[in-house]
Design a protein around this motif. Structure first.
Motif, PDB file in Angstrom:
ATOM      1  N   MET A   1      11.843  19.614  16.197  1.00  0.00           N
ATOM      2  CA  MET A   1      11.820  18.204  15.853  1.00  0.00           C
ATOM      3  C   MET A   1      12.630  17.939  14.595  1.00  0.00           C
ATOM      4  O   MET A   1      12.772  18.825  13.736  1.00  0.00           O
ATOM      5  CB  MET A   1      10.382  17.714  15.600  1.00  0.00           C
ATOM      6  N   LEU A   2      13.148  16.713  14.510  1.00  0.00           N
ATOM      7  CA  LEU A   2      13.697  16.196  13.269  1.00  0.00           C
ATOM      8  C   LEU A   2      12.717  15.160  12.749  1.00  0.00           C
ATOM      9  O   LEU A   2      12.329  14.245  13.478  1.00  0.00           O
ATOM     10  CB  LEU A   2      15.074  15.566  13.508  1.00  0.00           C
ATOM     11  N   VAL A   3      12.325  15.321  11.496  1.00  0.00           N
ATOM     12  CA  VAL A   3      11.304  14.448  10.905  1.00  0.00           C
ATOM     13  C   VAL A   3      11.863  13.828   9.618  1.00  0.00           C
ATOM     14  O   VAL A   3      12.257  14.556   8.701  1.00  0.00           O
ATOM     15  CB  VAL A   3      10.010  15.238  10.583  1.00  0.00           C
ATOM     16  N   LYS A   4      11.904  12.508   9.585  1.00  0.00           N
ATOM     17  CA  LYS A   4      12.357  11.846   8.363  1.00  0.00           C
ATOM     18  C   LYS A   4      11.144  11.530   7.492  1.00  0.00           C
ATOM     19  O   LYS A   4      10.164  10.933   7.952  1.00  0.00           O
ATOM     20  CB  LYS A   4      13.132  10.564   8.653  1.00  0.00           C
ATOM     21  N   ILE A   5      11.228  11.909   6.233  1.00  0.00           N
ATOM     22  CA  ILE A   5      10.116  11.745   5.300  1.00  0.00           C
ATOM     23  C   ILE A   5      10.603  11.009   4.053  1.00  0.00           C
ATOM     24  O   ILE A   5      11.658  11.333   3.499  1.00  0.00           O
ATOM     25  CB  ILE A   5       9.528  13.119   4.897  1.00  0.00           C
ATOM     26  N   LEU A   6       9.833  10.024   3.636  1.00  0.00           N
ATOM     27  CA  LEU A   6      10.062   9.381   2.344  1.00  0.00           C
ATOM     28  C   LEU A   6       9.416  10.264   1.289  1.00  0.00           C
ATOM     29  O   LEU A   6       8.192  10.436   1.280  1.00  0.00           O
ATOM     30  CB  LEU A   6       9.431   7.986   2.321  1.00  0.00           C
ATOM     31  N   THR A   7      10.234  10.841   0.417  1.00  0.00           N
ATOM     32  CA  THR A   7       9.715  11.779  -0.586  1.00  0.00           C
ATOM     33  C   THR A   7       9.690  11.141  -1.975  1.00  0.00           C
ATOM     34  O   THR A   7      10.431  10.205  -2.253  1.00  0.00           O
ATOM     35  CB  THR A   7      10.578  13.048  -0.640  1.00  0.00           C
ATOM     36  N   ASP A   8       8.833  11.693  -2.816  1.00  0.00           N
ATOM     37  CA  ASP A   8       8.676  11.121  -4.160  1.00  0.00           C
ATOM     38  C   ASP A   8       9.851  11.417  -5.083  1.00  0.00           C
ATOM     39  O   ASP A   8      10.171  10.613  -5.960  1.00  0.00           O
ATOM     40  CB  ASP A   8       7.372  11.601  -4.806  1.00  0.00           C
ATOM     41  N   HIS A   9      10.540  12.544  -4.894  1.00  0.00           N
ATOM     42  CA  HIS A   9      11.615  12.927  -5.819  1.00  0.00           C
ATOM     43  C   HIS A   9      13.016  12.866  -5.216  1.00  0.00           C
ATOM     44  O   HIS A   9      14.006  12.799  -5.957  1.00  0.00           O
ATOM     45  CB  HIS A   9      11.388  14.354  -6.337  1.00  0.00           C
ATOM     46  N   PHE A  10      13.103  12.859  -3.881  1.00  0.00           N
ATOM     47  CA  PHE A  10      14.422  12.989  -3.241  1.00  0.00           C
ATOM     48  C   PHE A  10      14.760  11.811  -2.336  1.00  0.00           C
ATOM     49  O   PHE A  10      15.775  11.838  -1.654  1.00  0.00           O
ATOM     50  CB  PHE A  10      14.475  14.290  -2.438  1.00  0.00           C
TER      51      PHE A  10
ATOM     52  N   PHE B   1       9.091   4.521  -4.800  1.00  0.00           N
ATOM     53  CA  PHE B   1       8.268   5.371  -3.928  1.00  0.00           C
ATOM     54  C   PHE B   1       6.825   4.912  -4.003  1.00  0.00           C
ATOM     55  O   PHE B   1       6.140   4.768  -2.969  1.00  0.00           O
ATOM     56  CB  PHE B   1       8.369   6.842  -4.332  1.00  0.00           C
ATOM     57  N   ASN B   2       6.345   4.659  -5.210  1.00  0.00           N
ATOM     58  CA  ASN B   2       4.953   4.230  -5.383  1.00  0.00           C
ATOM     59  C   ASN B   2       4.704   2.848  -4.776  1.00  0.00           C
ATOM     60  O   ASN B   2       3.633   2.582  -4.242  1.00  0.00           O
ATOM     61  CB  ASN B   2       4.584   4.229  -6.865  1.00  0.00           C
TER      62      ASN B   2
ATOM     63  N   GLN C   1       2.187   2.142  -1.812  1.00  0.00           N
ATOM     64  CA  GLN C   1       1.132   1.145  -1.967  1.00  0.00           C
ATOM     65  C   GLN C   1       1.177   0.104  -0.852  1.00  0.00           C
ATOM     66  O   GLN C   1       0.142  -0.386  -0.410  1.00  0.00           O
ATOM     67  CB  GLN C   1       1.235   0.466  -3.334  1.00  0.00           C
ATOM     68  N   ALA C   2       2.380  -0.230  -0.382  1.00  0.00           N
ATOM     69  CA  ALA C   2       2.498  -1.152   0.751  1.00  0.00           C
ATOM     70  C   ALA C   2       1.763  -0.586   1.963  1.00  0.00           C
ATOM     71  O   ALA C   2       1.026  -1.310   2.658  1.00  0.00           O
ATOM     72  CB  ALA C   2       3.970  -1.394   1.076  1.00  0.00           C
ATOM     73  N   ALA C   3       1.961   0.700   2.225  1.00  0.00           N
ATOM     74  CA  ALA C   3       1.277   1.338   3.347  1.00  0.00           C
ATOM     75  C   ALA C   3      -0.229   1.369   3.133  1.00  0.00           C
ATOM     76  O   ALA C   3      -1.009   1.107   4.063  1.00  0.00           O
ATOM     77  CB  ALA C   3       1.812   2.756   3.545  1.00  0.00           C
ATOM     78  N   VAL C   4      -0.653   1.650   1.911  1.00  0.00           N
ATOM     79  CA  VAL C   4      -2.087   1.680   1.595  1.00  0.00           C
ATOM     80  C   VAL C   4      -2.723   0.310   1.838  1.00  0.00           C
ATOM     81  O   VAL C   4      -3.780   0.197   2.481  1.00  0.00           O
ATOM     82  CB  VAL C   4      -2.306   2.115   0.126  1.00  0.00           C
ATOM     83  N   LEU C   5      -2.086  -0.738   1.339  1.00  0.00           N
ATOM     84  CA  LEU C   5      -2.644  -2.083   1.472  1.00  0.00           C
ATOM     85  C   LEU C   5      -2.717  -2.516   2.934  1.00  0.00           C
ATOM     86  O   LEU C   5      -3.725  -3.089   3.370  1.00  0.00           O
ATOM     87  CB  LEU C   5      -1.799  -3.079   0.671  1.00  0.00           C
TER      88      LEU C   5
ATOM     89  N   LEU D   1       2.816  -4.665  -6.251  1.00  0.00           N
ATOM     90  CA  LEU D   1       1.835  -4.450  -5.190  1.00  0.00           C
ATOM     91  C   LEU D   1       0.534  -3.844  -5.689  1.00  0.00           C
ATOM     92  O   LEU D   1      -0.510  -4.007  -5.053  1.00  0.00           O
ATOM     93  CB  LEU D   1       2.438  -3.561  -4.101  1.00  0.00           C
ATOM     94  N   PHE D   2       0.568  -3.170  -6.821  1.00  0.00           N
ATOM     95  CA  PHE D   2      -0.658  -2.581  -7.362  1.00  0.00           C
ATOM     96  C   PHE D   2      -1.594  -3.642  -7.943  1.00  0.00           C
ATOM     97  O   PHE D   2      -2.744  -3.349  -8.253  1.00  0.00           O
ATOM     98  CB  PHE D   2      -0.322  -1.524  -8.415  1.00  0.00           C
ATOM     99  N   ASN D   3      -1.099  -4.863  -8.082  1.00  0.00           N
ATOM    100  CA  ASN D   3      -1.937  -5.947  -8.596  1.00  0.00           C
ATOM    101  C   ASN D   3      -2.570  -6.780  -7.481  1.00  0.00           C
ATOM    102  O   ASN D   3      -3.247  -7.765  -7.750  1.00  0.00           O
ATOM    103  CB  ASN D   3      -1.105  -6.868  -9.498  1.00  0.00           C
ATOM    104  N   ILE D   4      -2.346  -6.383  -6.245  1.00  0.00           N
ATOM    105  CA  ILE D   4      -2.890  -7.131  -5.109  1.00  0.00           C
ATOM    106  C   ILE D   4      -4.220  -6.530  -4.666  1.00  0.00           C
ATOM    107  O   ILE D   4      -4.325  -5.332  -4.408  1.00  0.00           O
ATOM    108  CB  ILE D   4      -1.905  -7.111  -3.918  1.00  0.00           C
ATOM    109  N   HIS D   5      -5.239  -7.385  -4.607  1.00  0.00           N
ATOM    110  CA  HIS D   5      -6.549  -6.980  -4.088  1.00  0.00           C
ATOM    111  C   HIS D   5      -6.908  -7.788  -2.847  1.00  0.00           C
ATOM    112  O   HIS D   5      -7.634  -7.316  -1.976  1.00  0.00           O
ATOM    113  CB  HIS D   5      -7.609  -7.133  -5.166  1.00  0.00           C
ATOM    114  N   SER D   6      -6.430  -8.995  -2.791  1.00  0.00           N
ATOM    115  CA  SER D   6      -6.561  -9.825  -1.594  1.00  0.00           C
ATOM    116  C   SER D   6      -5.522 -10.933  -1.707  1.00  0.00           C
ATOM    117  O   SER D   6      -5.119 -11.301  -2.810  1.00  0.00           O
ATOM    118  CB  SER D   6      -7.967 -10.430  -1.471  1.00  0.00           C
ATOM    119  N   ILE D   7      -5.093 -11.442  -0.575  1.00  0.00           N
ATOM    120  CA  ILE D   7      -4.116 -12.527  -0.587  1.00  0.00           C
ATOM    121  C   ILE D   7      -4.218 -13.278   0.734  1.00  0.00           C
ATOM    122  O   ILE D   7      -4.339 -12.667   1.797  1.00  0.00           O
ATOM    123  CB  ILE D   7      -2.682 -11.985  -0.817  1.00  0.00           C
TER     124      ILE D   7
END
Length: 253
Positions: free
Chosen positions: A24-33, A117-118, A122-126, A207-213
């Motif tokens: 497989m080829l897997v594309k990953i969003l990485t924190d450093h690269f 990255f963060n 956070q978009a995915a988390v929310l 996005l880290f300041n969003i709790h509800s909207i």
């Protein structure tokens, strides 16, 4: 010559596709690269030890060989978690896919995203937690415009710089026009105050300041039309994932 180094990194699986008979080829969003493509040998074999860690919308701490230019490789996974709501809901899946594809287009391959990255994480988390995915997507779209070379003035009137008047948006003038200057652009977008308000707020929102909207359905439609128009006319970007989202809107319930 491309350099490869063994390292540990945090990442979120963006997408994957079959490659050859068992790989497989897997594309990953990485924190450093940034966005990196990984070659996973034997990923399609039954009982593959890393199968859970390369599922779409899985976040994990990986250990692998990261190449500057070519394909990278994963050797081990220390821990992993899944965004289960996103993974199991086609609509949420489509929104997050679009957000990631948009960011990939904005930053390109193998470029560190820094704090972005963060924000994408956070978009995915929310979205996974049930926050309106359409609104999270709007926020990302507005804030990414600058990386496509489009910087609409959403702070004040582009002509007189007043901030205390009723505004509309002008593509020709690249931002807001106050009511006093609406006549200079007969093709302004005719946006209402609520839509303008959210465009202004979203352009500055962390996005880290969003709790509800909560945004009304009517305003959400206007925001969608406005951002589609900006991306179509000024960015010139029409992604497959956005087209899929649009097609979903007309699916039978």
């Amino acid at each position: 010559m491309s350099q490869t180094k063994q390292t540990e990194f945090e990442g979120i699986v963006f997408f994957r596709r079959n490659y050859r008979e068992r790989d497989m080829l897997v594309k990953i969003l990485t924190d450093h690269f940034g966005f990196k493509m990984f070659f996973i040998r034997g990923a399609r074999k039954r009982g593959f030890r890393l199968s859970a860690a390369i599922l779409p919308f899985t976040q994990a701490s990986y250990v692998g060989a990261v190449s500057e230019d070519g394909l990278s490789f994963i050797n081990a996974v220390k821990e992993s978690t899944q965004y289960r709501q996103i993974l199991n809901n086609i609509e949420l899946n489509a929104y997050v896919s679009y957000i990631f594809e948009l960011a990939n287009a904005a930053f390109g391959e193998s470029k560190p995203l820094g704090a972005w990255f963060n924000q994408l994480q956070q978009a995915a988390v929310l979205i996974d937690q049930g926050i309106d995915p359409a609104i999270i997507t709007n926020i990302i779209e507005i804030r990414l415009l600058t990386y496509f070379g489009v910087q609409p003035n959403l702070h004040d009137c582009v002509i007189c710089h007043r901030t205390d008047r009723v505004f509309d948006f002008s593509e020709s003038y690249g931002g807001l026009l106050c009511q006093q200057h609406w006549s200079v652009d007969p093709h302004r977008l005719q946006l209402d105050r609520r839509t303008i308000y959210f465009l202004q707020v979203f352009s500055q929102l962390n996005l880290f300041n969003i709790h509800s909207i909560k945004v009304s359905q009517a305003t959400k439609i206007k925001l969608r039309r406005t951002l589609n128009r900006i991306y179509d006319n000024q960015v010139g970007l029409k992604l497959k994932s956005r087209r899929f989202l649009e097609e979903m809107k007309i699916w039978p319930a």
